[in-house]
Design a protein around this motif. Structure first.
Motif, PDB file in Angstrom:
ATOM      1  N   LEU A   4       0.998  -0.987   0.174  1.00  0.00           N
ATOM      2  CA  LEU A   4      -0.002   0.100  -0.224  1.00  0.00           C
ATOM      3  C   LEU A   4       0.862   1.028  -0.038  1.00  0.00           C
ATOM      4  O   LEU A   4       2.063   1.169   0.312  1.00  0.00           O
ATOM      5  N   HIS A   5       0.328   2.218  -0.571  1.00  0.00           N
ATOM      6  CA  HIS A   5       1.064   3.543  -0.253  1.00  0.00           C
ATOM      7  C   HIS A   5       2.326   3.759  -1.132  1.00  0.00           C
ATOM      8  O   HIS A   5       3.292   3.935  -0.664  1.00  0.00           O
ATOM      9  N   ARG A   6       2.132   3.335  -2.429  1.00  0.00           N
ATOM     10  CA  ARG A   6       3.459   3.389  -3.387  1.00  0.00           C
ATOM     11  C   ARG A   6       3.627   4.726  -4.002  1.00  0.00           C
ATOM     12  O   ARG A   6       4.715   5.126  -4.072  1.00  0.00           O
ATOM     13  N   LEU A   7       2.668   5.655  -3.883  1.00  0.00           N
ATOM     14  CA  LEU A   7       2.781   7.249  -4.600  1.00  0.00           C
ATOM     15  C   LEU A   7       3.336   7.883  -3.255  1.00  0.00           C
ATOM     16  O   LEU A   7       2.827   7.939  -2.242  1.00  0.00           O
ATOM     17  N   ARG A   8       4.067   8.866  -3.658  1.00  0.00           N
ATOM     18  CA  ARG A   8       4.327  10.164  -2.655  1.00  0.00           C
ATOM     19  C   ARG A   8       3.705  11.333  -2.892  1.00  0.00           C
ATOM     20  O   ARG A   8       3.531  11.581  -4.336  1.00  0.00           O
ATOM     21  N   PRO A   9       3.439  12.226  -2.086  1.00  0.00           N
ATOM     22  CA  PRO A   9       2.507  13.417  -2.339  1.00  0.00           C
ATOM     23  C   PRO A   9       3.273  14.353  -3.220  1.00  0.00           C
ATOM     24  O   PRO A   9       2.767  14.892  -4.216  1.00  0.00           O
ATOM     25  N   ASP A  10       4.560  14.333  -2.957  1.00  0.00           N
ATOM     26  CA  ASP A  10       5.688  15.350  -3.834  1.00  0.00           C
ATOM     27  C   ASP A  10       5.763  14.953  -5.052  1.00  0.00           C
ATOM     28  O   ASP A  10       6.430  15.396  -5.923  1.00  0.00           O
ATOM     29  N   ALA A  11       5.611  13.368  -5.421  1.00  0.00           N
ATOM     30  CA  ALA A  11       5.731  13.023  -6.759  1.00  0.00           C
ATOM     31  C   ALA A  11       4.822  13.031  -7.719  1.00  0.00           C
ATOM     32  O   ALA A  11       4.502  12.750  -8.685  1.00  0.00           O
ATOM     33  N   ILE A  12       3.584  13.337  -7.100  1.00  0.00           N
ATOM     34  CA  ILE A  12       2.393  13.322  -8.073  1.00  0.00           C
ATOM     35  C   ILE A  12       2.522  14.337  -9.187  1.00  0.00           C
ATOM     36  O   ILE A  12       1.883  14.098 -10.422  1.00  0.00           O
ATOM     37  N   ALA A  13       3.121  15.407  -8.922  1.00  0.00           N
ATOM     38  CA  ALA A  13       2.865  16.520  -9.829  1.00  0.00           C
ATOM     39  C   ALA A  13       3.960  16.122 -11.080  1.00  0.00           C
ATOM     40  O   ALA A  13       3.688  16.303 -12.481  1.00  0.00           O
ATOM     41  N   ALA A  14       4.864  15.559 -10.825  1.00  0.00           N
ATOM     42  CA  ALA A  14       5.945  14.818 -12.043  1.00  0.00           C
ATOM     43  C   ALA A  14       5.120  13.959 -12.700  1.00  0.00           C
ATOM     44  O   ALA A  14       5.339  13.564 -13.927  1.00  0.00           O
ATOM     45  N   LEU A  15       4.363  12.757 -12.010  1.00  0.00           N
ATOM     46  CA  LEU A  15       3.583  11.650 -12.693  1.00  0.00           C
ATOM     47  C   LEU A  15       2.566  12.222 -13.774  1.00  0.00           C
ATOM     48  O   LEU A  15       2.505  12.039 -14.685  1.00  0.00           O
ATOM     49  N   ILE A  16       1.871  13.422 -13.355  1.00  0.00           N
ATOM     50  CA  ILE A  16       1.067  14.322 -14.133  1.00  0.00           C
ATOM     51  C   ILE A  16       1.815  14.743 -15.290  1.00  0.00           C
ATOM     52  O   ILE A  16       1.389  14.411 -16.569  1.00  0.00           O
ATOM     53  N   ALA A  17       2.836  15.263 -15.224  1.00  0.00           N
ATOM     54  CA  ALA A  17       3.633  15.934 -16.374  1.00  0.00           C
ATOM     55  C   ALA A  17       4.120  14.868 -17.305  1.00  0.00           C
ATOM     56  O   ALA A  17       4.557  15.089 -18.358  1.00  0.00           O
ATOM     57  N   GLN A  18       4.261  13.526 -16.753  1.00  0.00           N
ATOM     58  CA  GLN A  18       4.746  12.411 -17.909  1.00  0.00           C
ATOM     59  C   GLN A  18       3.675  11.982 -18.764  1.00  0.00           C
ATOM     60  O   GLN A  18       4.012  11.448 -19.639  1.00  0.00           O
ATOM     61  N   GLY A  19       2.341  12.452 -18.650  1.00  0.00           N
ATOM     62  CA  GLY A  19       1.523  12.243 -19.787  1.00  0.00           C
ATOM     63  C   GLY A  19       0.244  11.000 -19.171  1.00  0.00           C
ATOM     64  O   GLY A  19       0.259  10.622 -18.008  1.00  0.00           O
ATOM     65  N   ASP A  20      -0.592  10.611 -20.150  1.00  0.00           N
ATOM     66  CA  ASP A  20      -1.423   9.724 -19.778  1.00  0.00           C
ATOM     67  C   ASP A  20      -1.124   8.364 -19.330  1.00  0.00           C
ATOM     68  O   ASP A  20      -0.183   7.755 -19.886  1.00  0.00           O
ATOM     69  N   ALA A  21      -1.493   8.045 -18.247  1.00  0.00           N
ATOM     70  CA  ALA A  21      -1.279   6.723 -17.503  1.00  0.00           C
ATOM     71  C   ALA A  21      -1.913   6.588 -16.243  1.00  0.00           C
ATOM     72  O   ALA A  21      -2.774   7.305 -16.056  1.00  0.00           O
ATOM     73  N   ALA A  22      -2.021   5.245 -15.795  1.00  0.00           N
ATOM     74  CA  ALA A  22      -2.590   5.018 -14.660  1.00  0.00           C
ATOM     75  C   ALA A  22      -1.464   4.392 -13.684  1.00  0.00           C
ATOM     76  O   ALA A  22      -0.616   3.759 -13.712  1.00  0.00           O
ATOM     77  N   HIS A  23      -1.446   5.135 -12.233  1.00  0.00           N
ATOM     78  CA  HIS A  23      -0.345   5.016 -11.273  1.00  0.00           C
ATOM     79  C   HIS A  23      -0.956   4.139 -10.312  1.00  0.00           C
ATOM     80  O   HIS A  23      -1.993   4.958  -9.752  1.00  0.00           O
ATOM     81  N   ASN A  24      -0.496   3.182  -9.833  1.00  0.00           N
ATOM     82  CA  ASN A  24      -1.421   2.439  -8.661  1.00  0.00           C
ATOM     83  C   ASN A  24      -0.554   2.638  -7.250  1.00  0.00           C
ATOM     84  O   ASN A  24       0.706   2.646  -7.198  1.00  0.00           O
ATOM     85  N   ASP A  25      -1.501   3.093  -6.451  1.00  0.00           N
ATOM     86  CA  ASP A  25      -0.926   3.289  -5.253  1.00  0.00           C
ATOM     87  C   ASP A  25      -0.895   2.106  -4.282  1.00  0.00           C
ATOM     88  O   ASP A  25      -0.499   2.197  -3.027  1.00  0.00           O
ATOM     89  N   GLY A  26      -1.622   1.002  -4.739  1.00  0.00           N
ATOM     90  CA  GLY A  26      -1.773  -0.013  -3.938  1.00  0.00           C
ATOM     91  C   GLY A  26      -3.261  -0.138  -3.329  1.00  0.00           C
ATOM     92  O   GLY A  26      -3.928   0.969  -3.095  1.00  0.00           O
ATOM     93  N   GLY A  27      -3.892  -1.361  -2.977  1.00  0.00           N
ATOM     94  CA  GLY A  27      -4.929  -1.488  -2.438  1.00  0.00           C
ATOM     95  C   GLY A  27      -5.911  -1.003  -3.268  1.00  0.00           C
ATOM     96  O   GLY A  27      -7.064  -0.457  -2.767  1.00  0.00           O
ATOM     97  N   SER A  28      -6.008  -1.178  -4.636  1.00  0.00           N
ATOM     98  CA  SER A  28      -6.903  -0.761  -5.563  1.00  0.00           C
ATOM     99  C   SER A  28      -7.166   0.513  -5.709  1.00  0.00           C
ATOM    100  O   SER A  28      -8.108   1.279  -6.519  1.00  0.00           O
ATOM    101  N   LEU A  29      -6.267   1.707  -5.338  1.00  0.00           N
ATOM    102  CA  LEU A  29      -6.462   3.023  -5.450  1.00  0.00           C
ATOM    103  C   LEU A  29      -5.461   3.456  -6.465  1.00  0.00           C
ATOM    104  O   LEU A  29      -4.245   3.016  -6.701  1.00  0.00           O
ATOM    105  N   ARG A  30      -5.942   3.977  -7.753  1.00  0.00           N
ATOM    106  CA  ARG A  30      -5.163   4.354  -8.810  1.00  0.00           C
ATOM    107  C   ARG A  30      -5.124   5.884  -9.100  1.00  0.00           C
ATOM    108  O   ARG A  30      -6.408   6.435  -8.853  1.00  0.00           O
ATOM    109  N   LEU A  31      -4.387   6.633  -9.476  1.00  0.00           N
ATOM    110  CA  LEU A  31      -4.301   7.838 -10.214  1.00  0.00           C
ATOM    111  C   LEU A  31      -4.468   7.883 -11.536  1.00  0.00           C
ATOM    112  O   LEU A  31      -3.369   7.364 -12.278  1.00  0.00           O
ATOM    113  N   ILE A  32      -5.648   8.213 -12.059  1.00  0.00           N
ATOM    114  CA  ILE A  32      -5.523   8.134 -13.591  1.00  0.00           C
ATOM    115  C   ILE A  32      -5.357   9.426 -14.194  1.00  0.00           C
ATOM    116  O   ILE A  32      -6.025  10.708 -13.912  1.00  0.00           O
ATOM    117  N   VAL A  33      -4.377   9.482 -15.049  1.00  0.00           N
ATOM    118  CA  VAL A  33      -3.940  10.840 -15.726  1.00  0.00           C
ATOM    119  C   VAL A  33      -4.486  10.716 -17.281  1.00  0.00           C
ATOM    120  O   VAL A  33      -4.036   9.768 -17.886  1.00  0.00           O
TER     121      VAL A  33
END
Length: 83
Positions: A4-33
């Motif tokens: 669980l909790h693979r994503l870091r709050p300070d890294a989310i902006a960089a993930l969004i800048a990378q382009g369209d993707a789905a990023h898994n935080d674990g436990g079925s929670l995803r950040l869809i860009v």
């Protein structure tokens, strides 16, 4: 046990800048860009079907808030057996 909790709050902006993707935080929670925008989604596979529950857009819904809702959804699944 899954991580669980693979994503870091300070890294989310960089993930969004990378382009369209789905990023898994674990436990079925995803950040869809998509198209420079991001949203939190809780996804579970039940009876072979993928079910999604939108939690809201980032940054209106923070990583911490999305994790709390995902925790509640997982608990609800255990109690009731569905999303």
């Amino acid at each position: 046990m899954k991580t669980l909790h693979r994503l870091r709050p300070d890294a989310i902006a960089a993930l969004i800048a990378q382009g369209d993707a789905a990023h898994n935080d674990g436990g079925s929670l995803r950040l869809i860009v998509r198209s420079g925008r991001a949203a939190w989604v809780f996804q579970q596979r039940r009876a072979g079907k993928l079910k999604s529950f939108g939690l809201g857009p980032f940054p209106i819904v923070s990583l911490t808030a999305a994790r709390k809702v995902a925790d509640a959804k997982r608990a609800d699944i255990v109690l009731r057996g569905s999303i």
